[in-house]
Write a protein that holds these residues in place. Structure first.
Motif, PDB file in Angstrom:
ATOM      1  N   ILE A 293     -14.648   1.861   3.997  1.00 21.10           N
ATOM      2  CA  ILE A 293     -14.980   0.438   3.855  1.00 21.10           C
ATOM      3  C   ILE A 293     -14.792  -0.284   5.184  1.00 21.10           C
ATOM      4  O   ILE A 293     -15.637  -1.066   5.607  1.00 21.10           O
ATOM      5  CB  ILE A 293     -14.135  -0.209   2.738  1.00 21.10           C
ATOM      6  N   GLN A 294     -13.685   0.007   5.877  1.00 20.63           N
ATOM      7  CA  GLN A 294     -13.446  -0.639   7.175  1.00 20.63           C
ATOM      8  C   GLN A 294     -14.479  -0.220   8.214  1.00 20.63           C
ATOM      9  O   GLN A 294     -14.759  -0.965   9.145  1.00 20.63           O
ATOM     10  CB  GLN A 294     -12.035  -0.334   7.662  1.00 20.63           C
TER      11      GLN A 294
ATOM     12  N   MET B 129     -10.568   3.486   1.990  1.00 16.31           N
ATOM     13  CA  MET B 129     -10.292   2.276   2.773  1.00 16.31           C
ATOM     14  C   MET B 129     -10.893   2.387   4.175  1.00 16.31           C
ATOM     15  O   MET B 129     -11.478   1.429   4.687  1.00 16.31           O
ATOM     16  CB  MET B 129      -8.785   2.014   2.846  1.00 16.31           C
TER      17      MET B 129
ATOM     18  N   ALA C  96       0.837  -1.206   0.000  1.00 18.06           N
ATOM     19  CA  ALA C  96       0.000   0.000   0.000  1.00 18.06           C
ATOM     20  C   ALA C  96       0.867   1.248   0.000  1.00 18.06           C
ATOM     21  O   ALA C  96       0.544   2.237  -0.647  1.00 18.06           O
ATOM     22  CB  ALA C  96      -0.940  -0.007   1.198  1.00 18.06           C
TER      23      ALA C  96
ATOM     24  N   GLN D   3      -7.477   7.581  -1.246  1.00 16.69           N
ATOM     25  CA  GLN D   3      -7.435   6.124  -1.133  1.00 16.69           C
ATOM     26  C   GLN D   3      -7.573   5.704   0.332  1.00 16.69           C
ATOM     27  O   GLN D   3      -8.313   4.773   0.660  1.00 16.69           O
ATOM     28  CB  GLN D   3      -6.131   5.577  -1.709  1.00 16.69           C
ATOM     29  N   ILE D   4      -6.871   6.400   1.210  1.00 11.38           N
ATOM     30  CA  ILE D   4      -6.952   6.106   2.642  1.00 11.38           C
ATOM     31  C   ILE D   4      -8.371   6.340   3.147  1.00 11.38           C
ATOM     32  O   ILE D   4      -8.920   5.553   3.914  1.00 11.38           O
ATOM     33  CB  ILE D   4      -5.927   6.954   3.429  1.00 11.38           C
TER      34      ILE D   4
END
Length: 120
Positions: A55-56, A52, A2, A48-49
């Motif tokens: 989603i988490q 993510m 990543a 992007q972070i």
């Protein structure tokens, strides 16, 4: 891995890039050609972070408020801004519901075989 994408995104500063060689680490097989990066790899590393984390957080805006210390409208606006950068994915055509199919069958618009195919 990543971190590699984040560093690549930082270095390219939003410039369009093409990948010309892909190597599968397990087999060592390499493919050469011109490959476009997936849409999520083309957004900034910060976005992007954020994706993510979203989603988490199982899509919980309240959780995103806590994690990033920002307001609900800020989370919504950032998600919209990111979504506007990404193309819509193609999906299968919507499946007809059973009552609609049965209506088409009774009206003689489709055959029994067509109705069975549409319901499966």
């Amino acid at each position: 891995m990543a971190n590699d994408w984040q560093e690549l995104t930082r270095l390219t500063q939003g410039e369009e890039i093409r990948v010309e060689r892909v190597k599968m680490t397990r087999t060592g097989i390499a493919l050469e050609g011109e490959f476009e990066l997936p849409p999520l790899a083309q957004i900034t590393s910060e976005d992007q972070i954020f994706v993510m984390a979203f989603i988490q957080a199982n899509g919980s805006i309240k959780e995103m408020e806590k994690v990033f210390g920002i307001s609900y409208p800020t989370v919504k606006n950032r998600l919209k801004r990111i979504a506007d950068q990404l193309p819509l994915t193609e999906s299968a055509p919507p499946r007809s519901n059973k009552s609609e199919i049965l209506e088409q069958l009774s009206a003689g618009e489709i055959t029994a075989d067509e109705a069975i195919r549409k319901m499966s």
